[in-house]
Design a protein around this motif. Structure first.
Motif, PDB file in Angstrom:
ATOM      1  N   HIS A 107     -11.680 -13.575  -4.868  1.00 46.92           N
ATOM      2  CA  HIS A 107     -13.139 -12.843  -5.084  1.00 46.92           C
ATOM      3  C   HIS A 107     -12.947 -11.797  -6.381  1.00 46.92           C
ATOM      4  O   HIS A 107     -13.790 -10.912  -6.414  1.00 46.92           O
ATOM      5  N   ASP A 108     -11.996 -11.918  -7.320  1.00 45.93           N
ATOM      6  CA  ASP A 108     -11.681 -11.348  -8.327  1.00 45.93           C
ATOM      7  C   ASP A 108     -11.644  -9.654  -7.886  1.00 45.93           C
ATOM      8  O   ASP A 108     -11.881  -8.741  -8.821  1.00 45.93           O
ATOM      9  N   ALA A 109     -11.230  -9.223  -6.728  1.00 44.35           N
ATOM     10  CA  ALA A 109     -10.762  -7.854  -6.602  1.00 44.35           C
ATOM     11  C   ALA A 109      -9.541  -7.617  -7.104  1.00 44.35           C
ATOM     12  O   ALA A 109      -8.434  -8.435  -7.404  1.00 44.35           O
ATOM     13  N   PRO A 110      -9.356  -6.437  -7.659  1.00 43.43           N
ATOM     14  CA  PRO A 110      -7.988  -6.095  -8.189  1.00 43.43           C
ATOM     15  C   PRO A 110      -6.933  -5.842  -7.000  1.00 43.43           C
ATOM     16  O   PRO A 110      -6.744  -5.256  -6.170  1.00 43.43           O
ATOM     17  N   VAL A 111      -5.804  -6.796  -7.319  1.00 44.46           N
ATOM     18  CA  VAL A 111      -4.560  -6.688  -6.456  1.00 44.46           C
ATOM     19  C   VAL A 111      -3.327  -6.301  -7.169  1.00 44.46           C
ATOM     20  O   VAL A 111      -3.144  -6.751  -8.434  1.00 44.46           O
ATOM     21  N   GLY A 112      -2.719  -5.444  -6.986  1.00 47.68           N
ATOM     22  CA  GLY A 112      -1.414  -5.070  -7.598  1.00 47.68           C
ATOM     23  C   GLY A 112      -1.127  -3.659  -7.978  1.00 47.68           C
ATOM     24  O   GLY A 112      -0.382  -3.015  -8.642  1.00 47.68           O
ATOM     25  N   LEU A 113      -2.256  -2.783  -7.377  1.00 48.83           N
ATOM     26  CA  LEU A 113      -2.410  -1.297  -7.712  1.00 48.83           C
ATOM     27  C   LEU A 113      -1.325  -0.739  -6.761  1.00 48.83           C
ATOM     28  O   LEU A 113      -0.927  -1.186  -5.913  1.00 48.83           O
ATOM     29  N   PRO A 114      -0.738   0.216  -7.431  1.00 48.77           N
ATOM     30  CA  PRO A 114       0.522   0.899  -6.512  1.00 48.77           C
ATOM     31  C   PRO A 114       0.309   1.510  -5.375  1.00 48.77           C
ATOM     32  O   PRO A 114       1.187   1.918  -4.619  1.00 48.77           O
ATOM     33  N   GLU A 115      -0.873   1.695  -5.048  1.00 51.42           N
ATOM     34  CA  GLU A 115      -1.132   2.339  -3.801  1.00 51.42           C
ATOM     35  C   GLU A 115      -2.559   1.767  -3.307  1.00 51.42           C
ATOM     36  O   GLU A 115      -3.247   1.289  -4.074  1.00 51.42           O
ATOM     37  N   PRO A 116      -2.856   2.036  -1.921  1.00 48.62           N
ATOM     38  CA  PRO A 116      -2.310   2.752  -0.824  1.00 48.62           C
ATOM     39  C   PRO A 116      -0.867   1.795  -0.412  1.00 48.62           C
ATOM     40  O   PRO A 116      -0.768   0.932  -0.670  1.00 48.62           O
ATOM     41  N   ARG A 117       0.177   2.903  -0.268  1.00 52.68           N
ATOM     42  CA  ARG A 117       1.264   2.173   0.513  1.00 52.68           C
ATOM     43  C   ARG A 117       1.614   2.856   1.583  1.00 52.68           C
ATOM     44  O   ARG A 117       2.204   4.082   1.838  1.00 52.68           O
ATOM     45  N   LEU A 118       1.197   2.163   2.670  1.00 55.18           N
ATOM     46  CA  LEU A 118       1.110   2.813   3.782  1.00 55.18           C
ATOM     47  C   LEU A 118       2.450   2.540   4.896  1.00 55.18           C
ATOM     48  O   LEU A 118       2.795   3.419   5.576  1.00 55.18           O
ATOM     49  N   PHE A 119       3.217   1.484   4.482  1.00 56.04           N
ATOM     50  CA  PHE A 119       4.264   1.113   5.524  1.00 56.04           C
ATOM     51  C   PHE A 119       5.822   1.287   4.838  1.00 56.04           C
ATOM     52  O   PHE A 119       5.706   1.819   3.846  1.00 56.04           O
ATOM     53  N   THR A 120       6.582   1.188   5.840  1.00 56.03           N
ATOM     54  CA  THR A 120       8.103   1.482   5.703  1.00 56.03           C
ATOM     55  C   THR A 120       8.986   0.284   5.756  1.00 56.03           C
ATOM     56  O   THR A 120       8.127  -0.708   6.824  1.00 56.03           O
ATOM     57  N   GLY A 121       9.976   0.134   5.482  1.00 54.19           N
ATOM     58  CA  GLY A 121      10.922  -0.827   6.100  1.00 54.19           C
ATOM     59  C   GLY A 121      10.409  -2.280   5.660  1.00 54.19           C
ATOM     60  O   GLY A 121       9.957  -2.530   4.605  1.00 54.19           O
ATOM     61  N   ALA A 122      10.722  -3.264   6.654  1.00 57.94           N
ATOM     62  CA  ALA A 122      10.279  -4.522   6.606  1.00 57.94           C
ATOM     63  C   ALA A 122       8.837  -4.754   6.356  1.00 57.94           C
ATOM     64  O   ALA A 122       8.363  -5.792   5.595  1.00 57.94           O
ATOM     65  N   ALA A 123       8.132  -3.908   7.061  1.00 58.81           N
ATOM     66  CA  ALA A 123       6.553  -4.073   6.963  1.00 58.81           C
ATOM     67  C   ALA A 123       6.182  -3.716   5.331  1.00 58.81           C
ATOM     68  O   ALA A 123       5.220  -4.620   4.958  1.00 58.81           O
ATOM     69  N   ASP A 124       6.606  -2.658   4.893  1.00 60.47           N
ATOM     70  CA  ASP A 124       6.203  -2.644   3.524  1.00 60.47           C
ATOM     71  C   ASP A 124       6.627  -3.548   2.580  1.00 60.47           C
ATOM     72  O   ASP A 124       6.103  -3.913   1.749  1.00 60.47           O
ATOM     73  N   ALA A 125       8.002  -4.019   2.806  1.00 58.87           N
ATOM     74  CA  ALA A 125       8.479  -5.219   2.056  1.00 58.87           C
ATOM     75  C   ALA A 125       7.727  -6.455   1.965  1.00 58.87           C
ATOM     76  O   ALA A 125       7.426  -6.999   1.054  1.00 58.87           O
ATOM     77  N   LYS A 126       7.199  -6.702   3.291  1.00 59.92           N
ATOM     78  CA  LYS A 126       6.367  -8.041   3.426  1.00 59.92           C
ATOM     79  C   LYS A 126       4.934  -7.561   2.552  1.00 59.92           C
ATOM     80  O   LYS A 126       4.389  -8.582   1.984  1.00 59.92           O
ATOM     81  N   ASP A 127       4.388  -6.320   2.830  1.00 59.01           N
ATOM     82  CA  ASP A 127       3.026  -5.921   2.029  1.00 59.01           C
ATOM     83  C   ASP A 127       3.337  -6.106   0.648  1.00 59.01           C
ATOM     84  O   ASP A 127       2.369  -6.791  -0.147  1.00 59.01           O
ATOM     85  N   GLN A 128       4.385  -5.591   0.134  1.00 55.15           N
ATOM     86  CA  GLN A 128       4.573  -5.733  -1.292  1.00 55.15           C
ATOM     87  C   GLN A 128       4.922  -7.118  -1.967  1.00 55.15           C
ATOM     88  O   GLN A 128       4.340  -7.493  -2.922  1.00 55.15           O
ATOM     89  N   GLN A 129       5.444  -7.893  -1.041  1.00 52.17           N
ATOM     90  CA  GLN A 129       5.811  -9.208  -1.358  1.00 52.17           C
ATOM     91  C   GLN A 129       4.557 -10.235  -1.498  1.00 52.17           C
ATOM     92  O   GLN A 129       4.326 -10.623  -2.503  1.00 52.17           O
ATOM     93  N   VAL A 130       3.632  -9.819  -0.710  1.00 56.22           N
ATOM     94  CA  VAL A 130       2.232 -10.629  -0.800  1.00 56.22           C
ATOM     95  C   VAL A 130       1.563 -10.045  -2.015  1.00 56.22           C
ATOM     96  O   VAL A 130       0.988 -10.798  -2.572  1.00 56.22           O
ATOM     97  N   LYS A 131       1.533  -8.734  -2.056  1.00 51.66           N
ATOM     98  CA  LYS A 131       0.860  -8.246  -3.040  1.00 51.66           C
ATOM     99  C   LYS A 131       1.184  -8.757  -4.367  1.00 51.66           C
ATOM    100  O   LYS A 131       0.525  -9.076  -5.193  1.00 51.66           O
ATOM    101  N   LYS A 132       2.502  -8.594  -4.585  1.00 45.80           N
ATOM    102  CA  LYS A 132       2.948  -9.080  -5.822  1.00 45.80           C
ATOM    103  C   LYS A 132       2.861 -10.541  -6.272  1.00 45.80           C
ATOM    104  O   LYS A 132       2.488 -10.915  -7.293  1.00 45.80           O
TER     105      LYS A 132
END
Length: 447
Positions: free
Chosen positions: A353-378
């Motif tokens: 839907h042409d919304a921006p993806v890849g901004l550096p925040e918000p970054r809510l999670f830590t550990g494996a959860a953060d890694a998964k979130d960042q992987q999908v974002k990237k």
């Protein structure tokens, strides 16, 4: 505070106004075999894409949880400062309701929040959320809310203007001395170009003074919350830097008493080199103010000491039943707290839907959860993520500091300090800090 500039002030409402805003729930509807919860912060109908996402996610949740009925109320902003306290006091708040980080202790102090401590073990994602964000909703060892997003302040800058001014856009300023030098060079381009802009009205000047004081290693109030700590070398350094940029360097432009929209307009039109903001300003600059993603970058807060953090989350009404609390936490898990999925985390849907993806925040999670979130974002990024790498790298070494207690009252006092320095060349910085310190002490003494 919201980083996009929505401010919070307390206003009293009459009975008739409160009646118009009555939309609370607190009836679990168990007779029908379902647990009913009311929630707020549904995007308004005017925000068609976000509204559609929200409704889609609520429908999916109800399908997965047929014993829960979610009644959502739309609102923009999510928390109306004119009605928030009145709705709480009148028992009209939704069962699961949106709050700024700075609201958490206040809501607990007036005994309007449910104690979630016995229930958070049922919240699958709770342990993956950054500890410093969880701590915001923890009061006297008890948990009263769940963070949804967090932001930290940084230095937004225009790469195109940096290049025109002979500055390296891949090496943004890291100290306030470097900010001052860069601002002079950018202002020297002429044509109405402003090197650095800052706010000084509508409490936003006080908000930015606080962020700048943090960056210098200072603080607004003492650790026990009883005394002002602005009349210090760090406080004077903040104001002297602003004074010198405004009056000695002429790098801040002649128009002052700015608010966030003024800085965004200047940046979007290509006439501003730098201003302090969080990453959520970037899509506003592009979608609403005319900037290009390629030109807009963000660096960490100059100074290398600390940065101001803020954000939001949800609390649960004191009147909610245990079934409603459990249902509300399940809803939060589904909507906001599943890495790479949900209203805020479904990056593939956002990209479609042409919304921006890849901004550096918000970054809510830590550990494996953060890694998964960042992987999908990237994997779904559609903005120039390299423009934000300095921010990510620099933030790793900064202290993250929340806003002071009684933030809005304090910001109102500090507005006068910042506006005086930016509008009066002969402003007495020592006197301004001393007077403001006394006023803040009075605010803190009143509790």
């Amino acid at each position: 505070m919201r980083s996009t500039g929505i401010r919070r002030t307390v206003a009293a409402l009459g009975v008739s106004a409160l009646a118009l805003t009555a939309c609370g729930g607190n009836t679990d509807d168990s007779a029908s075999g379902k647990t009913r919860i009311t929630v707020n912060c549904m995007p308004p109908k005017s925000a068609k894409v976000d509204r559609g996402f929200f409704e889609e996610d609520v429908a999916a949740f109800e399908e997965q949880n047929p014993d829960i009925d979610v009644v959502a109320h739309d609102a923009f902003p999510c928390q109306d400062p004119k009605t928030f306290d009145a709705k709480l006091a009148g028992g009209q708040m939704e069962d699961v309701f949106y709050t700024y980080f700075t609201d958490a202790r206040h809501v607990v102090d007036i005994n309007q929040a449910a104690d979630l401590t016995p229930y958070v073990k049922e919240l699958k994602s709770y342990g993956t959320i950054q500890q410093q964000l969880r701590d915001i909703y923890t009061v006297d060892g008890k948990i009263y809310g769940v963070p949804r997003t967090g932001y930290s302040m940084g230095l937004i800058y225009n790469r195109a203007l940096f290049e025109k001014a002979g500055l390296d856009p891949d090496r943004p300023p890291t100290t306030w001395a470097e900010v001052r030098t860069a601002a002079r060079k950018i202002a020297g381009l002429g044509g109405g170009t402003v090197g650095y802009a800052d706010y000084s009205a509508q409490n936003q000047g006080g908000w930015h003074f606080t962020a700048e004081l943090y960056s210098q290693g200072g603080d607004v109030v003492s650790p026990d919350g009883k005394k002002a700590t602005i009349d210090t070398p760090e406080g004077r350094a903040v104001l002297q830097t602003l004074h010198d940029m405004r009056w000695t360097d002429d790098s801040m432009g002649s128009k002052q008493l700015l608010v966030i929209n003024d800085a965004q307009q200047l940046m979007g039109s290509g006439k501003l080199g730098m201003y302090l903001a969080a990453p959520d300003n970037i899509p506003i600059l592009v979608k609403e103010k005319g900037a290009a993603y390629e030109d807009i970058a963000i660096a960490p807060m100059p100074g290398g000491r600390a940065t101001l953090v803020g954000g939001d989350g949800y609390m649960v009404s004191k009147k909610a039943s245990p079934a409603q609390i459990r249902a509300g936490l399940k809803w939060l898990d589904h909507m906001f707290l599943t890495p790479g999925d949900g209203f805020l985390g479904d990056y593939a849907r956002a990209k479609r839907h042409d919304a921006p993806v890849g901004l550096p925040e918000p970054r809510l999670f830590t550990g494996a959860a953060d890694a998964k979130d960042q992987q999908v974002k990237k994997a779904n990024a559609n903005v120039p993520v390299g423009n934000y790498q300095p921010f990510l790298d620099g933030n790793a070494s900064l202290d993250m500091k929340i806003e002071p207690p009684h933030a809005q009252q304090i910001y109102s006092v500090l507005d006068g300090v910042v506006s005086a320095v930016l509008t009066k060349e002969d402003a007495d910085i020592d006197r301004l800090l001393k007077d403001a310190s006394g006023k803040i002490d009075g605010i803190l003494a009143r509790g």
